[in-house]
Design a protein around this motif. Sequence first.
Motif: not given
Length: 832
Positions: A483-511
């Motif tokens: 029913d739910l997935a919990v973790g440090s999961m990055t919100i991407t366009y592809a993922r958001e097209s198939v599942i719903d996300f809550t509001k992000p609790f952190m903003n990040l980039g790639i380093s």
Amino acid sequence: MYWSGAAFCIFLFITHTSGVPPVIRVGALFPKHTGKHSSELAFRYAVHRLNRDKSLLPETNIVYDIEYVSRFDSFDTVQKVCRLVQVGVQAIFSPTDSVLATHINSICDALDIPDIGRSTHDFSINVHPSQQYVNNAFIDVIRYLNWTRFGILYEKDYGIINLHQLSRSIQAEVHMRKVSQASYLSVLNEFKNKEIHNIIIDISSDGITALLKNILQQQMNEYKYHYFFTSFDLETFDLEDFKYNFVNITSFRLVDIGDVAVKEILKDLEFFGRTIFQESDANLYLRKAVTIETEPALIFDSVYVFAIGLQTLEQSHTLYLSNLTCDDEIPWNGGLSLINYINAVEWKGLTGPIQFKEGQRVQFKLDLIKLKQHSIVKVGEWTPQGYLNITEPSVFFDSGSMNVTLVVITILETPYVMMHYGKNFTGNERFYGFCVDILETISHEVGFDYILDLVPDRKYGAKDPETGEWNGMVAQLMKYKADLAVGSMTITYARESVIDFTKPFMNLGISILFKVPESEPTRLFSFMNPLAIEIWIYVLIAYFLVSISIYIVGKLSPIEWHCIHPCDLDNITIGNQFTMSDSFWFTIGTLMQQSSDIYPRATSTRIISSIWGFFSLIIVASYTANLAAFLTTERMINPIENADDLATQTEISYGTLESGSTMTFFRDSMIETYKKMWRSMDNKKQAFTTTYEDGIRRVNQGNYAFLMESTMLDYIVQRDCNLTQIGGLLDTKGGVFVVLMAGIIVAVIVAFFEFWFNFQCNENAKSLQKNICRFAEEGHTDSECVYIPPKRSFWIEMFEELRYASWCMNKQKKPELTQICGECQFNHGTMD
């Protein structure tokens, strides 16, 4: 404003000349063609109760006349008001409808007759709570519920709230729809398709009944929907079909039916209704005897407010009879006193505490009510002084009411989700970390149980470009295995097209995570490190450019040329302080924060000098600020500085987490650098790691760079001094060079106009001298004719100046005339 069935108008007829007269005649207006209704019953009962209870007006009786009007016939309404005024009306209770209230108030204003009811005009007392306060109450509730996306249904002729003020005061995505009973179903269907679950209903009482049926037809009576009604009469509607589906229905009420005094009045009102109306008419109203609509309660309170105002006036004034007509428009001199005493009334009625300020009701209490499984309950209240006070916050997230246990999947990732490996830990107790704490808090707030477990393939979730199948936690959610997935999961366009996300609790980039390199040896010219080599080159170029610009502009500007020996009229020579060497010396002196004996005179040269000074200030300040840090800390030699360096070399391997958002980013990127990096990683399957820990271990072994999310990288770098972050924001000082170039361009333009202005002045002087010579030759004047240089074009003159400046770079002097013909005769000037 809206003319509902509860609209009314009351008139006062006074037939006494001292104190309060023994008989006061009151008139009331009610809508036509509606039969007997609750507002008329409340009005009759209020008068009956006043006459029976002599505590307020012991020596006065109130009698009344009732007229019925149509909200669409303002002319008929005005005629009836004027007729009642002509027979001695001294006070008016205006109806709810804004059109009729406006016409009636215009008569009151002209005759100084107090207007009591729901009007907001002069000489009026508004018993309804001020709309501004009501708006604030609804805004406070919306903010408490944290609605960031909601819809509003409103009708044209009805509106308790001010929609414009509401939309300006709340930062949210608002969908407003103007509706009628014919369009309820289509708008609800639109909101359902757009997944708008929070809806404000601002329609009339008649429309609410039809809307509730449409909500049931659309099956929008589930727990995820929340309806916020602006009507204060929610308790009078049949909500039986909504009680057991956990749908959220919230509203305010003005009448507290749980109050003992209110219950007594309602009970007496029921008995009075059975005696005054026929049995059939009485049952139509009295089937709701346990409650009372807001409008009848307001008219009941209006009658009592008026009576209390009369009682207060009786103690110090005499109410004199005055014959008034609409034709004469002679104001009543006692009206102002009466309205002032009514305006000072403080009382608690059916609608709670009542107090006025400048005719507007500023003291009241709104009970916040909400539908539960068995009844409507009070969950808070709002007052103009204390604002919103929620007494039962759990009712909005009623724990245990849904009795739901959710299956939650996660993935181990320090510090978000970690695991205890001891034998004493079982079930949910095995997990701990940042995301686990958030899940626990939400479960208590919302009210659900959960079973937490690891995703079987230990992956976040990525889409296979060939088969289109997802893996990881995304696949578990799509297949309804969790029913739910919990973790440090990055919100991407592809993922958001198939599942719903809550509001992000952190903003990040790639380093880029890399091992700290060895220290570089001490260098003799380490003092140049605070600025990049490109900056030093740019400064050198700017130095030459500004020096040459000052030299050329100084030669072009006439203001920089001055007479060297102004007293020697036989040998006129002008000079310029900006030779080529002096220009370079002046520029370097400014850069080194040293003064010189050269001071620009022209506006153009001063502009260049000022801009160069500003440029020098920024460069020197930046260099000084960074010099100490570069001299006192060891500078590391990094074989790579950014993603481009990784892509262009082959010695250092690099990779990322398999089936993670970073891998998907490089795989789907259309940027050539990232496409090249993906090809390199894809060809080396060992570039990918199954866990972050594996990637960190390979970085520590050396000669490997790990591409990962910046938040995880920051966490790791802070705990391992052997690791560092590569790349990031590059700090350059290129804004300052743009300012310098802009300043040079402005200075050149100013020098051009200075040269043009001087050229025009010289041409005018030549024309004047020619006229003098012509008059002298004709014998009209004794003036001596002097040499006049030949006329040249502006561009030739500028070319000659530039030619002289380029060939005679170090000369500070030049003759006044630079070119003449062989036949010219002159009295002054020399040639080189």
